[in-house]
Design an enzyme around this catalytic site. Structure first.
Site, PDB file in Angstrom:
ATOM      1  N   HIS A 111      -6.394   0.078   2.895  1.00 22.92           N
ATOM      2  CA  HIS A 111      -5.361   0.613   3.878  1.00 22.92           C
ATOM      3  C   HIS A 111      -5.073   2.203   3.932  1.00 22.92           C
ATOM      4  CE1 HIS A 111      -1.778   1.466   6.982  1.00 22.92           C
ATOM      5  NE2 HIS A 111      -1.622   1.669   5.406  1.00 22.92           N
ATOM      6  N   GLU A 112      -4.960   2.122   2.657  1.00 25.03           N
ATOM      7  CA  GLU A 112      -4.969   3.886   1.840  1.00 25.03           C
ATOM      8  C   GLU A 112      -5.827   4.486   2.295  1.00 25.03           C
ATOM      9  OE1 GLU A 112      -2.112   5.234   1.517  1.00 25.03           O
ATOM     10  OE2 GLU A 112      -0.936   3.241   1.264  1.00 25.03           O
ATOM     11  N   HIS A 115      -5.939   5.812   5.680  1.00 27.89           N
ATOM     12  CA  HIS A 115      -5.248   6.756   6.065  1.00 27.89           C
ATOM     13  C   HIS A 115      -6.578   8.356   5.650  1.00 27.89           C
ATOM     14  CE1 HIS A 115      -1.502   5.142   7.144  1.00 27.89           C
ATOM     15  NE2 HIS A 115      -0.607   5.120   5.520  1.00 27.89           N
TER      16      HIS A 115
END
Length: 245
Positions: A111-112, A115
């Protein structure tokens, strides 16, 4: 009469009823979302992924799959403190994620990394969010001061300034939603396409990410409700002023 107006402060009664009717389910959602985040993260932190990939390795895999280079991956203290910092173009993974080969670690790390991919691809919602950060920081710093002074001093201009400043925070949370949902979508897609997790492992990662996304929804609803309350106070006072003329 006294429920809607007391002394010189000029409050509202019907708005209170609406506020608390909406507050209870939103507060319940917020608490449930936090419970789901901690519960799912803890549960799937006990499940070792079959491929034995650590969070750091999973983040690298997402970057590589999307052709993104030059992004650092570092460890940071705490739990659930994972984030991507565009200022130094670095992904920071918490201790239970960075070196752990668990389903939770892979899901959060991917998920990070999602980004980081958003910034690399100049994803427009993340550009909007970055652009409003300075205004949001200013608004969050001074909005409550203006709101409190506006209420206590019965100053409509100050109250309006406070509302405008507070609305910047609400807007920031609004534009954060597509950013967070998209990062999770990118994470799940890479997890499946690259085979980082398989079968029930993918289901577990989705549960962790879905719970995290729900916290952002709850935060937006709570902020919107607070904004609505301040607007109702402002409108109630404006109506009384007009009626006394």
């Amino acid at each position: 009469m006294y429920g809607s107006y007391y002394g010189g402060y000029g409050y509202y009664g019907g708005g209170d009823t609406l506020y608390y009717l909406l507050l209870l389910p939103i507060l319940a959602l917020s608490l449930w979302a936090q419970f789901q985040v901690s519960g799912n993260f803890r549960r799937y932190s006990q499940v070792r992924c079959a491929r034995g990939l650590t969070g750091a390795q999973a983040a690298e895999a997402v970057l590589r799959a999307n052709g993104v280079v030059g992004v650092g991956i570092r460890s940071c203290a705490g739990s659930l403190t994972d984030h991507y910092d565009p200022r130094d173009n670095c992904i920071y993974l918490s201790e239970p994620v960075y070196g752990a080969a668990t389903v939770s670690a892979v899901g959060v790390a991917c998920h990070e990394a999602g980004h980081a991919v958003q910034y690399a691809e100049n994803y427009w919602p993340v550009r909007v969010r970055s652009a409003v950060i300075p205004a949001t920081q200013f608004g969050s710093r001074f909005s409550f001061t203006a709101l409190i002074l506006g209420i206590l001093l019965y100053s409509q201009p100050l109250l309006l300034v406070g509302i405008v400043l507070f609305s910047l925070t609400t807007f920031f949370q609004l534009v954060t939603l597509p950013v967070e949902f998209d990062a999770s979508r990118r994470a799940v897609r890479t997890i499946q396409d690259s085979g980082l997790l398989s079968g029930e492992e993918v289901t577990g990662a989705k549960r962790v990410l879905r719970a995290a996304a729900l916290t952002y929804v709850a935060a937006l609803l709570m902020s919107s409700l607070q904004l609505l309350r301040y607007v109702l106070i402002f409108m109630s006072r404006s109506g009384r002023r007009g009626g006394r003329r």
